[in-house]
Design an enzyme around this catalytic site. Structure first.
Site, PDB file in Angstrom:
ATOM      1  N   CYS A 113       0.820  -1.225   0.000  1.00  0.00           N
ATOM      2  CA  CYS A 113       0.000   0.000   0.000  1.00  0.00           C
ATOM      3  C   CYS A 113       0.847   1.265   0.000  1.00  0.00           C
ATOM      4  O   CYS A 113       0.358   2.346  -0.313  1.00  0.00           O
ATOM      5  CB  CYS A 113      -0.943   0.009   1.198  1.00  0.00           C
ATOM      6  SG  CYS A 113      -2.123  -1.344   1.125  1.00  0.00           S
ATOM      7  N   HIS A 264      -3.697   7.146   1.659  1.00  0.00           N
ATOM      8  CA  HIS A 264      -4.017   5.809   1.194  1.00  0.00           C
ATOM      9  C   HIS A 264      -5.412   5.441   1.696  1.00  0.00           C
ATOM     10  O   HIS A 264      -5.870   5.955   2.724  1.00  0.00           O
ATOM     11  CB  HIS A 264      -2.971   4.819   1.716  1.00  0.00           C
ATOM     12  CG  HIS A 264      -3.304   3.409   1.341  1.00  0.00           C
ATOM     13  ND1 HIS A 264      -3.452   3.030   0.029  1.00  0.00           N
ATOM     14  CD2 HIS A 264      -3.562   2.315   2.097  1.00  0.00           C
ATOM     15  CE1 HIS A 264      -3.775   1.757   0.003  1.00  0.00           C
ATOM     16  NE2 HIS A 264      -3.859   1.296   1.229  1.00  0.00           N
ATOM     17  N   ASN A 294      -9.841  -0.848  -1.275  1.00  0.00           N
ATOM     18  CA  ASN A 294      -8.389  -0.625  -1.213  1.00  0.00           C
ATOM     19  C   ASN A 294      -7.752  -1.162  -2.491  1.00  0.00           C
ATOM     20  O   ASN A 294      -7.753  -2.372  -2.729  1.00  0.00           O
ATOM     21  CB  ASN A 294      -7.831  -1.346   0.022  1.00  0.00           C
ATOM     22  CG  ASN A 294      -6.334  -1.140   0.213  1.00  0.00           C
ATOM     23  OD1 ASN A 294      -5.657  -0.580  -0.651  1.00  0.00           O
ATOM     24  ND2 ASN A 294      -5.819  -1.615   1.337  1.00  0.00           N
TER      25      ASN A 294
HETATM   26  O1  UT7 Z   1      -3.386  -0.899   3.840  1.00  0.00           O
HETATM   27  C1  UT7 Z   1      -3.287  -1.851   4.799  1.00  0.00           C
HETATM   28  C2  UT7 Z   1      -4.315  -2.860   4.540  1.00  0.00           C
HETATM   29  N1  UT7 Z   1      -5.262  -3.176   5.509  1.00  0.00           N
HETATM   30  C3  UT7 Z   1      -5.755  -2.412   6.509  1.00  0.00           C
HETATM   31  O2  UT7 Z   1      -5.350  -1.316   6.791  1.00  0.00           O
HETATM   32  C4  UT7 Z   1      -6.879  -3.020   7.282  1.00  0.00           C
HETATM   33  C5  UT7 Z   1      -6.810  -2.699   8.741  1.00  0.00           C
HETATM   34  N2  UT7 Z   1      -7.854  -3.389   9.493  1.00  0.00           N
HETATM   35  C6  UT7 Z   1      -9.160  -3.156   9.337  1.00  0.00           C
HETATM   36  O3  UT7 Z   1      -9.561  -2.389   8.483  1.00  0.00           O
HETATM   37  C7  UT7 Z   1     -10.141  -3.843  10.270  1.00  0.00           C
HETATM   38  O4  UT7 Z   1      -9.433  -4.542  11.268  1.00  0.00           O
HETATM   39  C8  UT7 Z   1     -11.117  -4.815   9.544  1.00  0.00           C
HETATM   40  C9  UT7 Z   1     -12.101  -4.021   8.698  1.00  0.00           C
HETATM   41  C10 UT7 Z   1     -10.379  -5.797   8.689  1.00  0.00           C
HETATM   42  C11 UT7 Z   1     -11.921  -5.602  10.572  1.00  0.00           C
HETATM   43  O5  UT7 Z   1     -12.592  -4.751  11.449  1.00  0.00           O
HETATM   44  P1  UT7 Z   1     -12.546  -5.016  13.023  1.00  0.00           P
HETATM   45  O6  UT7 Z   1     -13.404  -3.999  13.633  1.00  0.00           O
HETATM   46  O7  UT7 Z   1     -11.097  -5.033  13.438  1.00  0.00           O
HETATM   47  O8  UT7 Z   1     -13.239  -6.427  13.138  1.00  0.00           O
HETATM   48  P2  UT7 Z   1     -12.657  -7.793  13.728  1.00  0.00           P
HETATM   49  O9  UT7 Z   1     -11.556  -8.318  12.888  1.00  0.00           O
HETATM   50  O10 UT7 Z   1     -12.411  -7.614  15.191  1.00  0.00           O
HETATM   51  O11 UT7 Z   1     -13.887  -8.746  13.576  1.00  0.00           O
HETATM   52  C12 UT7 Z   1     -15.086  -8.547  14.285  1.00  0.00           C
HETATM   53  C13 UT7 Z   1     -16.043  -9.661  13.923  1.00  0.00           C
HETATM   54  C14 UT7 Z   1     -15.424 -11.050  14.033  1.00  0.00           C
HETATM   55  O12 UT7 Z   1     -16.418 -11.921  14.519  1.00  0.00           O
HETATM   56  P3  UT7 Z   1     -16.434 -12.356  16.093  1.00  0.00           P
HETATM   57  O13 UT7 Z   1     -15.109 -13.040  16.302  1.00  0.00           O
HETATM   58  O14 UT7 Z   1     -16.556 -11.067  16.837  1.00  0.00           O
HETATM   59  O15 UT7 Z   1     -17.618 -13.237  16.165  1.00  0.00           O
HETATM   60  C15 UT7 Z   1     -15.107 -11.411  12.591  1.00  0.00           C
HETATM   61  O16 UT7 Z   1     -15.149 -12.797  12.366  1.00  0.00           O
HETATM   62  O17 UT7 Z   1     -16.457  -9.519  12.557  1.00  0.00           O
HETATM   63  C16 UT7 Z   1     -16.256 -10.756  11.861  1.00  0.00           C
HETATM   64  N3  UT7 Z   1     -15.951 -10.459  10.472  1.00  0.00           N
HETATM   65  C17 UT7 Z   1     -16.912 -10.231   9.554  1.00  0.00           C
HETATM   66  N4  UT7 Z   1     -18.242 -10.251   9.635  1.00  0.00           N
HETATM   67  C18 UT7 Z   1     -18.928  -9.968   8.493  1.00  0.00           C
HETATM   68  C19 UT7 Z   1     -14.723 -10.316   9.882  1.00  0.00           C
HETATM   69  N5  UT7 Z   1     -14.885 -10.020   8.585  1.00  0.00           N
HETATM   70  C20 UT7 Z   1     -16.212  -9.965   8.356  1.00  0.00           C
HETATM   71  C21 UT7 Z   1     -17.000  -9.683   7.207  1.00  0.00           C
HETATM   72  N6  UT7 Z   1     -18.344  -9.695   7.337  1.00  0.00           N
HETATM   73  N7  UT7 Z   1     -16.451  -9.389   6.014  1.00  0.00           N
END
Ligand code: UT7
Length: 337
Positions: A113, A264, A294
């Site tokens: 990125c 970004h 992204n």
């Molecule tokens: O340029 C660098 C590239 N990437 C980034 O910068 C990404 C940085 N990270 C993020 O943007 C966030 O961490 C995410 C958007 C990926 C995730 O958001 P979060 O608020 O950190 O959610 P989480 O990973 O803590 O997940 C919360 C819940 C989980 O379920 P449980 O364990 O609470 O039951 C996940 O399994 O959401 C679930 N989950 C989803 N649910 C529906 C994860 N992905 C999804 C999805 N749809 N696509």
């Protein structure tokens, strides 16, 4: 010493729009979850026949036209991507003949990125050293062919999209920093101890096996990106803040001097937190993530083109860009458009 300036930009995204509702038909996710956690509403995916260099070609042709140069003036080609047409040679080699160019150096940049800002830094240094005069820098990605589109891969799959953005960067003389278009600075950073917080393990020579990829690796999904989302998120906000402030300090500028912040686009919440932390007014931050997700190395040049079209980026605007991504890598740049 020479300076460099961006003299033209271009972008291309595939026509196929993939909405969050479309994704919810193939994996266990919802429109609301994706919008609330990332701000993304839709992204673009290519058809099977299209390669990353095909996307790049269209963006480059627009950038060359926008710059008002003849392509024979380009003396160096830089291509930032993590989703190349093939494992090797680098994608700049595949793009060069499509552009009708030959002999000029064709250089690939990874850095995920942060790839575009790393590329800008390389271009700026080449120009400042006098080695090249007119550099075509493109960032392009096809993520849709490399994602785990099952529920297992949903945390990553919903975030990424396909697209390309390009700029022409050329040697210039700066007589008045407050008026002349030029790149003020670039700052690059990396912290490789976090390399596996967002990565794709295979194919690779680091698997400790005799082949770069095996059927077992494929069954285990090692060909797909995996991410520690919370760790990446927290570091993105911190590092982008740091490198942005350093860029301002280096150039003796204040946040209020900047006309447009072109960050970004990994997560709308990252950019909102960044703006909140630094007290940047919302209207000065230009976001495209809602429409494109992204697009990694393509993100910032796509933002440039879109900001020009939206009338937010004008001749003379002072712009600050910052990026963070896998590696970890992060970077910032300040430039007058
Ligand atoms: O340029 C660098 C590239 N990437 C980034 O910068 C990404 C940085 N990270 C993020 O943007 C966030 O961490 C995410 C958007 C990926 C995730 O958001 P979060 O608020 O950190 O959610 P989480 O990973 O803590 O997940 C919360 C819940 C989980 O379920 P449980 O364990 O609470 O039951 C996940 O399994 O959401 C679930 N989950 C989803 N649910 C529906 C994860 N992905 C999804 C999805 N749809 N696509």
């Amino acid at each position: 010493m020479y300076s460099s300036e961006i003299i033209g930009c271009g972008m291309y995204v595939p026509e196929k729009v993939v909405t969050n509702h479309d994704l919810s038909k193939i994996m266990d996710t919802t429109h609301d979850w994706i919008v609330q956690r990332s701000g993304i509403e839709e992204r673009r995916w290519v058809n099977d026949e299209t390669s990353t260099s095909d996307l790049a070609l269209v963006a480059c042709e627009e950038a060359i036209k926008n710059a008002g140069i003849d392509k024979s003036e380009i003396d160096c080609l830089l291509f930032a991507t993590i989703s190349p047409d093939h494992d090797f040679p680098g994608n700049a080699c595949f793009l060069q003949p499509k552009l009708g160019l030959t002999d000029i150096p064709a250089i690939d940049i990874r850095q995920q990125c942060s790839g575009f800002l790393y590329g800008m830094s390389v271009a700026d240094a080449f120009i400042k050293s006098g080695q090249y005069k007119t550099i075509l820098l493109v960032g392009a990605e096809i993520h849709s062919k490399g994602l785990d589109k099952s529920t297992k891969g949903r945390d990553v799959a919903v975030l990424f999209g396909d697209g390309a953005g390009a700029v022409v960067i050329r040697r210039t003389d700066v007589t008045d920093k407050t008026k002349n278009s030029h790149i003020f600075s670039t700052h690059l950073f990396a912290e490789g101890s976090n390399a596996k917080a967002l990565w794709t393990a295979a194919p690779g020579s680091g698997l400790g096996t005799s082949q770069r990829i095996s059927m077992q690796d494929i069954e285990n999904g090692l060909q797909y990106p995996s991410m520690n989302g919370k760790k990446v998120f927290a570091n993105a906000v911190r590092r982008m803040c740091e490198c942005l402030m350093l860029a301002l300090e280096t150039n003796h500028l204040k946040l209020e001097d900047i006309d447009l912040f072109l960050f970004h686009q990994a997560n709308l919440r990252i950019n909102q937190m960044l703006a909140q932390e630094l007290k940047i007014p919302e209207e000065k931050v230009f976001n495209t993530i809602m429409k494109y997700g992204n697009t990694t190395a393509a993100t910032i040049p796509i933002g440039m083109s879109e900001a020009v079209k939206a009338g937010k980026l004008k001749k003379g605007s002072l712009v600050a860009s910052a990026a963070f991504g896998s590696g970890f890598t992060w970077a910032s740049s300040i430039y007058r458009w």
